[in-house]
Design a protein around this motif. Structure first.
Motif, PDB file in Angstrom:
ATOM      1  N   LYS B  82       0.842  -1.170  -0.043  1.00 60.80           N
ATOM      2  CA  LYS B  82       0.114  -0.027  -0.037  1.00 60.80           C
ATOM      3  C   LYS B  82       0.994   1.434  -0.055  1.00 60.80           C
ATOM      4  CE  LYS B  82      -3.949  -1.838   2.459  1.00 60.80           C
ATOM      5  NZ  LYS B  82      -4.564  -2.270   3.520  1.00 60.80           N
ATOM      6  N   ASN B  91      10.801  15.199  13.476  1.00 59.21           N
ATOM      7  CA  ASN B  91      11.722  14.118  13.719  1.00 59.21           C
ATOM      8  C   ASN B  91      10.896  12.862  13.820  1.00 59.21           C
ATOM      9  OD1 ASN B  91      13.606  15.694  14.887  1.00 59.21           O
ATOM     10  ND2 ASN B  91      12.537  16.134  16.833  1.00 59.21           N
ATOM     11  N   LEU B  92       9.667  12.643  14.056  1.00 56.45           N
ATOM     12  CA  LEU B  92       8.987  11.499  14.120  1.00 56.45           C
ATOM     13  C   LEU B  92       8.619  11.190  12.690  1.00 56.45           C
ATOM     14  CD1 LEU B  92       7.894   9.108  15.431  1.00 56.45           C
ATOM     15  CD2 LEU B  92       5.814  10.162  15.590  1.00 56.45           C
ATOM     16  N   ALA B  95      11.687  10.125  10.745  1.00 58.43           N
ATOM     17  CA  ALA B  95      12.345   8.738  11.325  1.00 58.43           C
ATOM     18  C   ALA B  95      11.508   7.530  10.673  1.00 58.43           C
ATOM     19  CB  ALA B  95      12.047   8.771  12.751  1.00 58.43           C
ATOM     20  N   ARG B  98      12.482   6.884   7.188  1.00 49.46           N
ATOM     21  CA  ARG B  98      13.479   6.066   6.851  1.00 49.46           C
ATOM     22  C   ARG B  98      13.553   4.667   7.421  1.00 49.46           C
ATOM     23  NH1 ARG B  98      17.147  10.727   9.826  1.00 49.46           N
ATOM     24  NH2 ARG B  98      17.383  12.360   7.991  1.00 49.46           N
ATOM     25  N   TYR B  99      12.673   4.328   8.077  1.00 44.85           N
ATOM     26  CA  TYR B  99      12.504   3.083   8.584  1.00 44.85           C
ATOM     27  C   TYR B  99      11.973   2.066   7.583  1.00 44.85           C
ATOM     28  CZ  TYR B  99      11.558  -0.692  11.898  1.00 44.85           C
ATOM     29  OH  TYR B  99      11.529  -1.895  12.517  1.00 44.85           O
ATOM     30  N   ASN B 101      12.133  -0.972   7.161  1.00 44.70           N
ATOM     31  CA  ASN B 101      11.358  -2.331   7.609  1.00 44.70           C
ATOM     32  C   ASN B 101      10.073  -2.382   7.075  1.00 44.70           C
ATOM     33  OD1 ASN B 101      12.942  -4.054   8.413  1.00 44.70           O
ATOM     34  ND2 ASN B 101      12.336  -4.065  10.694  1.00 44.70           N
ATOM     35  N   PHE B 102       9.529  -1.349   6.983  1.00 42.68           N
ATOM     36  CA  PHE B 102       7.920  -0.829   6.921  1.00 42.68           C
ATOM     37  C   PHE B 102       7.488  -1.650   5.487  1.00 42.68           C
ATOM     38  CE2 PHE B 102       7.349   2.693   9.730  1.00 42.68           C
ATOM     39  CZ  PHE B 102       6.618   1.975  10.740  1.00 42.68           C
ATOM     40  N   TYR B 105       6.632  -5.318   5.124  1.00 41.48           N
ATOM     41  CA  TYR B 105       5.161  -5.639   5.524  1.00 41.48           C
ATOM     42  C   TYR B 105       3.969  -4.865   4.822  1.00 41.48           C
ATOM     43  CZ  TYR B 105       8.083  -7.251   9.498  1.00 41.48           C
ATOM     44  OH  TYR B 105       8.986  -7.789  10.304  1.00 41.48           O
ATOM     45  N   GLY B 106       4.263  -4.270   3.642  1.00 41.47           N
ATOM     46  CA  GLY B 106       3.294  -3.844   3.009  1.00 41.47           C
ATOM     47  C   GLY B 106       2.987  -2.567   3.087  1.00 41.47           C
ATOM     48  N   LEU B 107       3.979  -1.727   3.804  1.00 40.18           N
ATOM     49  CA  LEU B 107       3.802  -0.257   3.806  1.00 40.18           C
ATOM     50  C   LEU B 107       4.637   0.282   3.114  1.00 40.18           C
ATOM     51  CD1 LEU B 107       2.344   2.204   5.029  1.00 40.18           C
ATOM     52  CD2 LEU B 107       4.015   2.164   7.012  1.00 40.18           C
ATOM     53  N   ILE B 142      -2.897   5.383   2.251  1.00 39.90           N
ATOM     54  CA  ILE B 142      -2.535   5.669   3.605  1.00 39.90           C
ATOM     55  C   ILE B 142      -2.220   7.018   3.812  1.00 39.90           C
ATOM     56  CG2 ILE B 142      -1.583   4.994   5.729  1.00 39.90           C
ATOM     57  CD1 ILE B 142      -1.760   2.198   4.788  1.00 39.90           C
ATOM     58  N   TRP B 168      -3.313   6.955   9.533  1.00 38.08           N
ATOM     59  CA  TRP B 168      -2.412   6.437  10.806  1.00 38.08           C
ATOM     60  C   TRP B 168      -2.054   7.820  11.549  1.00 38.08           C
ATOM     61  CZ3 TRP B 168       2.708   3.128  10.497  1.00 38.08           C
ATOM     62  CH2 TRP B 168       2.718   2.350  11.565  1.00 38.08           C
ATOM     63  N   PHE B 170      -0.488   9.888  14.333  1.00 32.66           N
ATOM     64  CA  PHE B 170       0.484  10.203  15.435  1.00 32.66           C
ATOM     65  C   PHE B 170       0.273  11.637  16.285  1.00 32.66           C
ATOM     66  CE2 PHE B 170       3.372   6.639  15.048  1.00 32.66           C
ATOM     67  CZ  PHE B 170       3.211   5.953  13.983  1.00 32.66           C
TER      68      PHE B 170
END
Lengths: 207, 207
Positions: B82, B91-92, B95, B98-99, B101-102, B105-107, B142, B168, B170
């Motif tokens: 997706k 900051n968040l 971050a 840059r992650y 890994n997402f 998992y499909g993100l 998303i 999503w 935050f």
DNA sequence: TAGATTGTTAATCGATTAACAATC
DNA sequence: TAGATTGTTAATCGATTAACAATC
């Protein structure tokens, strides 16, 4: 003291955020049905939650906004400042450390730890091998784990050994800990997977 | 199809992470009581959860590890990639972007938006005023909101107008949205407050 | 076969919702 | 007073746990 459920505790910050926003608009009162509409929680439940922290409303008016805010701040412990360290100075760890807002809510992040020498400045970021002695010396109550999953358990063992009783776990690993240690899991990948699946179900429902 | 509860869905990623870790050790089977011990969920509940996604176990052995993993991946939708955008390149937000890994998992985070010109490079980070057209053009499903609370509702209105159905969130603001829009709140300050209070209760219990 | 573990049905528990009385 | 809203008791609902039968 009657016991307060986890569900209630998780809703209180939502009420708090809303109350603070409403205060800016100059309002003096807030009703349970107003909270209900915006937060999406049944108004009876809102009243029960608010009653649970000892705050009384006024029929026909609602809750005094300032009073409700004070009750929430007291209950949620904004004034009990707690020292915390972050283990894992990657993207997320660094972002959390920079998020100044936490301090207002009682979370004081005093140091980060990493094993990558390039990240260590011995001022804010220290070598992980100093973690144990640092925790013992500096009255650290909370450990925030932002390490990769493979290291999470080992780090947890170390900090528990050093006396930490509260772990905010952003790693994807479920930790094995003694009963007196409290672990709050906040792995964001799990968060995404949950969001993704629940949204799918929500779509089907709305077809 | 029987309906699967939110509680079940929230536990499945925990099983998944554990299963993947166990696979590395060369094991072929995993039992519900093993999962129960590590994740801290009753073993009967584990079996119900696993049964709910259609994965069958083998009495006396447990679940075939690889099979369980496949069922979890299928159910949780790892393969439905997706597209997502992040609004708020602080900051968040940065971050999260840059992650890496997402993506597994499909993100798939394809862009960020901010109104601060200093943050805009027109390559990865764009001006918020381009948000609406970007979302419409790029099949964005998303929106990840990492803006300050004061702007969250306005941003939400914009992206919903552009057709976004999954948010999503935050930010610390509860969003008012139409019923077909799914919002998952993940305000980390609320997370901390919950953790803080629950850990306090846990301490009292262990005295 | 005996025993361990799954799978399922029934019982319990707790959270949410509904109904309504109390009150400003 | 009338009406809106709180506060509380009772009913419902759903999730978890317990008991146990099925099975490899």
């Amino acid at each position: 003291m009657q016991k307060i459920s986890q569900s209630t505790i998780q809703r209180l910050p939502l009420y708090y955020n809303l109350a603070k926003n409403l205060l800016k608009t100059g309002k003096d009162f807030i009703t349970s049905s107003f909270i209900s509409d915006i937060v999406g929680v049944d108004d009876t439940l809102v009243r029960k939650d608010v009653a649970a922290i000892g705050c009384a409303g006024k029929p026909k008016f609602g809750y005094n906004l300032r009073e409700l805010i004070l009750y929430l701040e007291k209950f949620l412990g904004f004034n009990n400042q707690k020292n915390a360290v972050i283990i894992g100075a990657g993207n997320l760890g660094t972002a959390l450390a920079r998020y100044a807002n936490f301090k207002k809510y009682g979370l004081h992040i005093i140091a980060l730890f990493d094993k990558d020498p390039k990240k260590i400045d011995n001022e804010r970021v220290f070598n992980t091998n100093k973690l144990k002695s640092y925790v013992k010396k500096n009255n650290v109550e909370i450990a925030i784990l932002t390490v990769p999953g493979d290291f999470a358990q080992a780090v947890a063992d170390t900090i528990i050994d050093a006396g930490i009783k509260i772990i905010w776990n952003f790693s994807p690993t479920s930790l094995s800990t003694p009963g007196e240690v409290f672990v709050w899991n906040q792995d964001l990948v799990s968060g995404f997977l949950t969001l993704s699946k629940l949204s799918e179900i929500n779509m089907l429902k709305n077809k």
